[in-house]
Every structure is written in structure tokens, then in C-alpha cells.
Design an enzyme around this catalytic site. Structure first.
Site, PDB file in Angstrom:
ATOM      1  N   TYR A   1      -0.260  -1.093   1.589  1.00  0.00           N
ATOM      2  CA  TYR A   1      -0.865  -0.183   2.925  1.00  0.00           C
ATOM      3  C   TYR A   1      -0.553  -0.824   4.112  1.00  0.00           C
ATOM      4  CZ  TYR A   1      -3.606   3.143   5.619  1.00  0.00           C
ATOM      5  OH  TYR A   1      -4.005   3.851   6.464  1.00  0.00           O
TER       6      TYR A   1
ATOM      7  N   LYS B   1       2.699   2.461   1.379  1.00  0.00           N
ATOM      8  CA  LYS B   1       2.080   3.377   2.389  1.00  0.00           C
ATOM      9  C   LYS B   1       2.567   2.936   3.671  1.00  0.00           C
ATOM     10  CE  LYS B   1      -1.790   5.934   4.116  1.00  0.00           C
ATOM     11  NZ  LYS B   1      -3.366   6.088   4.111  1.00  0.00           N
TER      12      LYS B   1
END
Length: 299
Positions: free
Chosen positions: A136, A164
């Protein structure tokens, strides 16, 4: 490692009672609404899920209840958002015991790690279990940037399979794609860059506003991924004032207020997050109510 992660994955809210205690029943009820709208996966205990406001015992309670309730209908991922690598590894192992399907690993909280430290941290968490891992990257929120080169280095670890990408720069998706293998999964992580990210080849979208508008969110995804960009743009233009709320420091309060106004849950957060008041509340409510009044017709 092969995974089947694509489509819309809510960064799901954690619902609380008025005394700030966990409301597991309301959390699961909210998940049901999104599952019925056709979401493709779940990310529990991300930023919107108020990860850092829960104890580890509470986190595992949320995950265990979610995994049991979902019953394999969609993949269930959890955010891994800890202060040290050892704490993150311990949580990753506990999350696996709770039955989750994957981990979304953040850089270490509070410490502004450099590139080598970030790679070492995420690699260490990935080594703690055999679960698939999503990196992330959100430099605006967390103050460190996992560069395209760092993502590419991490992608060489067998169970690090996705990113992400929330750097607020859609060009980064292409930079990453040019450095990783074709089976590495790219997720959009910024709500108001979703359509741009789909056009650039994102395989999925981890969304905040889907918590309040799951059907409309899925509609835009389906239109865009089927190549119907004319209709997708219409939905996106309606949706964008809401999607901007996902990029603000108070995104959790804003998204939870939208959830409440749509009748899908409560705006209650845990301190230090306070309910919105005054002009700020009225401004956000105006955006939400305008969207509700003008929402697209779903056939």
C-alpha cells in the site's frame, strides 16, 4: 503466486456504538449491503476501517467475524498498519489464523522510513506468513513514498503480488506496470482517480465512497471496464464531488457521514476523530445530499 483479485474492493468501515465500542453486527450488516451490490472483495481495517484506533484483540475480532460471515464469497484482506516490523509480523500471523485471504501492508506507522527501510519492512511482513501481500503506497497520508522501483523490487518476493497505488499521480501505474511482470496486480487507491486508473490498466479499485454508494460505484466500474467510457464519464462526473472526500485528512469522518446519510450505518468514529460540526458539516452534507438527489438510475 496466482491470485484472483480484481474489481471493486471496499476499504470497509468499522462500525461503533455510541460509546465507541465495536458494533460487529452493524459492521457485518453494512458488508451485506455492499456484497449484494456486487463488490468483488473486501479490505478490512484499512484507513477507513480505523485500523490504528483498534487494539489487536479488537482487530482479530473484526476479522474473525468478517471471514465467518463472508464465507468465501469474496476475498477478505486486512490492512497491516503497525509501528514496528515485529508487531506487523505478529499481527499478520494472527490475521492468518483468523482466516483472511491476504494482507495489505502499509509502511511502518509514525516513522518516516527511507526506501531501504520500507522494502525491508514489507519484505519482513511478507515472510511472516504465506498469505498473498498487497503493498500500500499512500505518501500523502503516511509521509513516505514506495517508489515504482521499490514496488518492482518487492514484486520479486513470491507472495508479494499486488499494489494499492495512492500516490495521487496516475502516471505511477504505468511506471509500475513497465517494471513488473504481467501477473502483478495493480489497484487504484485514490477514489477521484478511478476512471483514469481504469483507462491505464488498473485491475481493481480499493474505494472509500463505495461504503455509501455501492451500486453506483459498481456501475461506474462495469461501464468503464466494458469500454463504455461515454456512460462511465457521466457517472464519474456525478460521483466526483463525493470522491474528492476520499482525499481529505478527515476522509474517515466524511465517508462515515455519507454512510449514515444513505441509511447504511453510523458516522460514529473513535477519538481523536470527532463528528463534524458547523460549516464543515454543512458543506459535506450538501455534497452528500446533492449526490443522493441526483444519483444515476441503475437499470
Amino acid at each position: 503466486m496466482q491470485i484472483d483479485w480484481s474489481g471493486v474492493f471496499p476499504a470497509a468501515t468499522t462500525q461503533f456504538n455510541a460509546d465507541e465500542s465495536l458494533n460487529i453486527a452493524a459492521t457485518l450488516k453494512h458488508l451485506d449491503v455492499m456484497l449484494e451490490a456486487g463488490i468483488n472483495g473486501l479490505v478490512m481495517l484499512g484507513t477507513v476501517g480505523e485500523n490504528c484506533s483498534l487494539s489487536q484483540e479488537e482487530k482479530i475480532e473484526v476479522l474473525s467475524a468478517t471471514v465467518k460471515h463472508v464465507g468465501g464469497r469474496v476475498p477478505v484482506l486486512t490492512g497491516v498498519s503497525e509501528y514496528t516490523t515485529s508487531q506487523a509480523c505478529n499481527f499478520a500471523r494472527a490475521a492468518k489464523e483468523a482466516g483472511v485471504d491476504g494482507l495489505m501492508v502499509l509502511p511502518p506507522m509514525s516513522y518516516k522510513a527511507d526506501a531501504d527501510e520500507i522494502v525491508t519492512h514489507i519484505r519482513g511482513v511478507a515472510a511472516a506468513t504465506d498469505l498473498p501481500v498487497m503493498v500500500y503506497n499512500n505518501p500523502a497520508c503516511y509521509g513516505v513514498d514506495v517508489s515504482a522501483e521499490a514496488v518492482a523490487e518487492l514484486s520479486r518476493v513470491s507472495n508479494i503480488v499486488a499494489v494499492k497505488e495512492a500516490s495521487d499521480d496516475p502516471r505511477r501505474l504505468t511506471d509500475i506496470a513497465n517494471l513488473v511482470s504481467d501477473d502483478f496486480v495493480l489497484f487504484c487507491g485514490v477514489d477521484d482517480l478511478a476512471l483514469e486508473s481504469i483507462a491505464l490498466g488498473a485491475h481493481g479499485w480499493i474505494s472509500g465512497l463505495v461504503n455509501a454508494f455501492p451500486q453506483e460505484n459498481r456501475l461506474m466500474w462495469d461501464l468503464a471496464t466494458s469500454g463504455n467510457y461515454d456512460e462511465a464519464r457521466k457517472v464519474y462526473r456525478w460521483y466526483t464531488p463525493l470522491l474528492h472526500l476520499d482525499t481529505k485528512p478527515k476522509l474517515v469522518q466524511y465517508i462515515k457521514l455519507a454512510v449514515q446519510e444513505c441509511g447504511l450505518g453510523s458516522e460514529q468514529c473513535r477519538n481523536p476523530r470527532l463528528s463534524l460540526t458547523g460549516a464543515e458539516r454543512e458543506s459535506v452534507l450538501n455534497i452528500i445530499h446533492t449526490a443522493i438527489a441526483t444519483r444515476p438510475v441503475i437499470k
